[in-house]
Write an enzyme that holds these catalytic residues in place. Sequence first.
Site, PDB file in Angstrom:
ATOM      1  N   ARG A  60      -7.224 -11.816  14.251  1.00 50.11           N
ATOM      2  CA  ARG A  60      -7.227 -12.463  15.191  1.00 50.11           C
ATOM      3  C   ARG A  60      -6.821 -11.533  16.367  1.00 50.11           C
ATOM      4  O   ARG A  60      -5.959 -11.473  17.228  1.00 50.11           O
ATOM      5  CB  ARG A  60      -6.272 -13.818  15.559  1.00 50.11           C
ATOM      6  CG  ARG A  60      -6.435 -14.600  16.873  1.00 50.11           C
ATOM      7  CD  ARG A  60      -5.296 -15.833  16.725  1.00 50.11           C
ATOM      8  NE  ARG A  60      -4.044 -15.235  16.684  1.00 50.11           N
ATOM      9  CZ  ARG A  60      -2.836 -16.115  16.278  1.00 50.11           C
ATOM     10  NH1 ARG A  60      -3.149 -17.426  16.185  1.00 50.11           N
ATOM     11  NH2 ARG A  60      -1.866 -15.527  16.139  1.00 50.11           N
ATOM     12  N   GLU A 113     -10.389 -16.405  14.200  1.00 48.48           N
ATOM     13  CA  GLU A 113      -9.442 -17.467  13.341  1.00 48.48           C
ATOM     14  C   GLU A 113      -9.902 -17.576  12.060  1.00 48.48           C
ATOM     15  O   GLU A 113     -11.187 -17.878  11.865  1.00 48.48           O
ATOM     16  CB  GLU A 113      -9.219 -18.552  14.350  1.00 48.48           C
ATOM     17  CG  GLU A 113      -8.779 -18.498  15.897  1.00 48.48           C
ATOM     18  CD  GLU A 113      -7.400 -18.342  16.022  1.00 48.48           C
ATOM     19  OE1 GLU A 113      -6.468 -18.456  15.008  1.00 48.48           O
ATOM     20  OE2 GLU A 113      -6.888 -18.061  17.314  1.00 48.48           O
ATOM     21  N   PHE A 114      -8.999 -18.008  11.179  1.00 45.86           N
ATOM     22  CA  PHE A 114      -9.389 -18.645   9.804  1.00 45.86           C
ATOM     23  C   PHE A 114     -10.234 -19.910   9.941  1.00 45.86           C
ATOM     24  O   PHE A 114     -10.828 -19.996   8.973  1.00 45.86           O
ATOM     25  CB  PHE A 114      -8.087 -18.648   9.038  1.00 45.86           C
ATOM     26  CG  PHE A 114      -7.590 -17.380   8.895  1.00 45.86           C
ATOM     27  CD1 PHE A 114      -8.201 -16.116   8.626  1.00 45.86           C
ATOM     28  CD2 PHE A 114      -6.048 -17.105   9.019  1.00 45.86           C
ATOM     29  CE1 PHE A 114      -7.417 -14.994   8.503  1.00 45.86           C
ATOM     30  CE2 PHE A 114      -5.367 -16.072   8.574  1.00 45.86           C
ATOM     31  CZ  PHE A 114      -5.999 -14.990   8.520  1.00 45.86           C
ATOM     32  N   ASP A 162       1.442  -9.153  -7.978  1.00 43.82           N
ATOM     33  CA  ASP A 162       2.652  -8.729  -8.126  1.00 43.82           C
ATOM     34  C   ASP A 162       2.908  -7.188  -8.405  1.00 43.82           C
ATOM     35  O   ASP A 162       2.726  -6.483  -9.420  1.00 43.82           O
ATOM     36  CB  ASP A 162       3.168  -9.364  -9.586  1.00 43.82           C
ATOM     37  CG  ASP A 162       4.876  -9.368  -9.667  1.00 43.82           C
ATOM     38  OD1 ASP A 162       5.155  -8.361  -9.124  1.00 43.82           O
ATOM     39  OD2 ASP A 162       5.327 -10.136 -10.596  1.00 43.82           O
ATOM     40  N   HIS A 163       3.147  -6.811  -7.230  1.00 42.51           N
ATOM     41  CA  HIS A 163       3.294  -5.357  -7.197  1.00 42.51           C
ATOM     42  C   HIS A 163       3.999  -4.481  -7.989  1.00 42.51           C
ATOM     43  O   HIS A 163       4.120  -3.576  -8.557  1.00 42.51           O
ATOM     44  CB  HIS A 163       3.371  -4.714  -5.687  1.00 42.51           C
ATOM     45  CG  HIS A 163       4.982  -5.001  -5.302  1.00 42.51           C
ATOM     46  ND1 HIS A 163       5.369  -6.318  -4.418  1.00 42.51           N
ATOM     47  CD2 HIS A 163       6.063  -4.445  -5.295  1.00 42.51           C
ATOM     48  CE1 HIS A 163       6.763  -5.956  -4.194  1.00 42.51           C
ATOM     49  NE2 HIS A 163       7.214  -5.023  -4.961  1.00 42.51           N
ATOM     50  N   LYS A 217       4.041  -0.628 -11.095  1.00 40.53           N
ATOM     51  CA  LYS A 217       4.627   0.372 -11.137  1.00 40.53           C
ATOM     52  C   LYS A 217       4.949   1.011 -12.525  1.00 40.53           C
ATOM     53  O   LYS A 217       4.731   0.354 -13.511  1.00 40.53           O
ATOM     54  CB  LYS A 217       6.381   0.071 -10.769  1.00 40.53           C
ATOM     55  CG  LYS A 217       6.489  -0.485  -9.491  1.00 40.53           C
ATOM     56  CD  LYS A 217       8.039  -0.977  -9.240  1.00 40.53           C
ATOM     57  CE  LYS A 217       8.174  -1.448  -7.997  1.00 40.53           C
ATOM     58  NZ  LYS A 217       8.111  -0.154  -6.753  1.00 40.53           N
ATOM     59  N   GLU A 269      18.634  -5.037  -3.736  1.00 40.21           N
ATOM     60  CA  GLU A 269      18.459  -4.431  -2.193  1.00 40.21           C
ATOM     61  C   GLU A 269      19.625  -4.225  -1.308  1.00 40.21           C
ATOM     62  O   GLU A 269      20.550  -4.983  -1.208  1.00 40.21           O
ATOM     63  CB  GLU A 269      17.448  -5.292  -1.560  1.00 40.21           C
ATOM     64  CG  GLU A 269      16.181  -5.775  -2.335  1.00 40.21           C
ATOM     65  CD  GLU A 269      15.122  -6.457  -1.449  1.00 40.21           C
ATOM     66  OE1 GLU A 269      14.251  -5.941  -0.945  1.00 40.21           O
ATOM     67  OE2 GLU A 269      15.188  -7.686  -1.820  1.00 40.21           O
ATOM     68  N   HIS A 309       8.897 -11.173 -10.216  1.00 40.58           N
ATOM     69  CA  HIS A 309       9.199  -9.827 -10.652  1.00 40.58           C
ATOM     70  C   HIS A 309      10.006  -9.892 -11.895  1.00 40.58           C
ATOM     71  O   HIS A 309       9.696  -9.390 -12.876  1.00 40.58           O
ATOM     72  CB  HIS A 309      10.021  -9.108  -9.622  1.00 40.58           C
ATOM     73  CG  HIS A 309       9.243  -8.947  -8.312  1.00 40.58           C
ATOM     74  ND1 HIS A 309       7.878  -9.107  -8.190  1.00 40.58           N
ATOM     75  CD2 HIS A 309       9.555  -8.969  -6.987  1.00 40.58           C
ATOM     76  CE1 HIS A 309       7.445  -8.663  -7.105  1.00 40.58           C
ATOM     77  NE2 HIS A 309       8.501  -8.648  -6.010  1.00 40.58           N
ATOM     78  N   LYS A 359      20.197  -9.574  -1.752  1.00 38.92           N
ATOM     79  CA  LYS A 359      20.032  -8.527  -0.339  1.00 38.92           C
ATOM     80  C   LYS A 359      21.451  -8.096   0.021  1.00 38.92           C
ATOM     81  O   LYS A 359      22.434  -8.703  -0.476  1.00 38.92           O
ATOM     82  CB  LYS A 359      19.361  -9.319   0.581  1.00 38.92           C
ATOM     83  CG  LYS A 359      18.021  -9.354   0.277  1.00 38.92           C
ATOM     84  CD  LYS A 359      16.894  -9.959   1.427  1.00 38.92           C
ATOM     85  CE  LYS A 359      15.511 -10.197   1.054  1.00 38.92           C
ATOM     86  NZ  LYS A 359      14.997  -8.887   0.670  1.00 38.92           N
TER      87      LYS A 359
END
Length: 555
Positions: free
Chosen positions: A110, A152-153, A246-247, A251, A285, A309, A407
Site C-alpha cells: 500500500r 490494498e489486499f 521456519d527460518h 540454519k 534473547e 522452533h 526475552k
Amino acid sequence: MNHDRHVPEQAEPADGGAIAPDRPRVAAPAEEAITVATAAADASTTIEALLANPLRDPRDKRLPRVAGPCVLVLFGVTGDLARRKLLPAIYDLGNRGLLPPGFSLVGFARRDWANQDFAQVTHDAIKENARTPFREEVWKQLAEGIHFVPGEFSDDGAFDTLATTLAEIDEKRGTGGNYAFYLSVPPKFFPVVVKQLKRTGLANPPEGAWRRVVIEKPFGHDLASAKELNEITSAVFPEESVFRIDHYLGKETVQNIMALRFANNLFEPIWNRGYVDHVQITMAEDIGIGGRAGYYDGIGAARDVIQNHLLQLLALVAMEDPTSFDADALRREKEKVLKAVRLPHDLALSTARGQYAAGWQGGEPVVGYLDEDGIPLDSTTETYAAVKLEIANRRWAGVPFYLRTGKRLGRRVTEVAVVFQRAPHLPFSEDDTEILGQNALVVRVQPDEGITVRFGSKVPGTAMEVRDVSMDFAYGESFMESSPEAYERLLLDVLIGDPPLFPHQREVELSWKILDPIEDHWSAQGQPEEYPSGSWGPASSDEMMARDGRVWRRL
C-alpha cells in the site's frame, strides 16, 4: 518442515543437495550465472570443466543448485523482515550466481510507488544488510527485473494489475509462468491474499509451470486456527505447493544435527535412554519486544518460539534415522516423534512462565514488559516459557526434554545440549571429582555456531584430580567458505521446489496439540511471575529443574 523445503534469520548453505526432480533443467542462462558466481569465488575453472562435460550427471553435487526462470512476488515489502532479510537474501543469491538472469521480483504494498521507487528501497536494503559484497553488475541485472504494484489486499483492481504485470514479465523476461508468492504479512491477511490469488487465476499454473505460496509463522495461534488456515490455503494451493517458513530450519547448525547423528557412528550408539540423562533446548534473547507490541502481546514466548522452533529442534534431536533426506522421509520421522511427545501430569510443577521487569541489559537500564509502548498494564502475556516434555518410545522413555525461551535474558544464545548420565562407577575419591559435571554434547545454533563436547580430564600434577574440559568445533574456523543466511537457503529451496526444510501441516497440528493444554493451563493462572531484565528467567523455572535434581546449563 514444509512441503517444499528449506529459512528462519539467517544463513544457510546454498550449495547442498541434489537438483530436485521437479525443477526444470536450466540451460544456458543458468550455466552463465554459475560461471559468473564461481569466477567471483575464484573457482570458475572447476565449474566450467564440469559444465563442459556432456556426460556429466545433472545431480552432481559439486555444482551449485540454481533456480530456474521464475518470478518472486513479495507481499509486505515495506516490513522489517523484507528490508533486513528477504531483499538482501535475494541479492546474495544473485551474487552467488544462484538466480537465472531473467529472475524477476515484484513488490506489492500500500504505497504510491513506481518501479524505480521500489528499486531504490531494494537497493538501500541490500547496501545495508546484504552479506555478500555489493557488485554493480549484479545489482543492474537484478534491477532490470524489479517491478512494483501498489494496492490494498482487498483491492480487486490491484490484483488484476498484478496478473497483467506478471504476464508481461513472462513475455519480456522468459519466466515461463513460474511464480512464488511470499506472504510476509500479518496472519489476518493470509486468507484475503490467498483468495485474491485464486480469483485472478494466479494460483493456477499453466501446463509445465508451477505456482507456490510461502507463509511466515505463526501458523495459527492454536490447533483450531491452524486447521482453519490450512483449509483456506489448501482450497487454493495443493499441499506440495505450500511452503511454511521456519527460518531456524534453514540454519547450518540446525541441519548439522542430522549430519552429526547419522554420519558419525561415534554418537548414534549412545543417543538413547541408556546413556542420555536429559536434553536441554534453549533459545534466549537479550532484547525486549522492540516495536512488536501489536504482534507479540497475546501471543507470548511459547506460541512464538516453542510451538515452532523448539519443537522442531526436539524432533530433529529425537527422531529415528530416515531412509533418506527427502521431504517425505524426514517428515515421517519427525511426525513420529511429535506424536510420541507426552506432557507431564502436573503442569503446575513442570512448566514455568514469566514476564520481564525493569532491570539492566548491557550496562543500560531497560523498562519492564508492562512499560513497553503498546502493552496493556494488565497483560498476562509471558515473555519467558519453560516446559518439561517426555517422549513415549523405546529410545527416549524416561528421558526428560527441557525447553526454554525468553526475552531480556542474560545473553543471546540458542543451543541444544544432550547431557549424559554419570559413569556408573567412579574409582576416585570424592575429592578427586569434586568439580566434575556430566558429559555433554552441545550444538550451538547461534551466535557462535558450532559443537562442543564436555568431558572429564585429569588435571596436570601428581594427584589424580579430574575436571571438566571441552573440545570445540566452530564453523567459522573449520570451513573457509561462509555459510549462506537462513533465508537465502530457504528462498532458494522455494524457487527450486525443494521441500525437506519446511514443516508440513501435520507437524504444525501435532505441535499445537502439545502446546494447547499448556496454554489452557496458564490462561487460568493470572499474571506471570516477574523476573529482572538481564537475569535468566523466573525462580519457578529453576525450581522446576531442582525438583528433578537437575539445573539449567550456565550459558
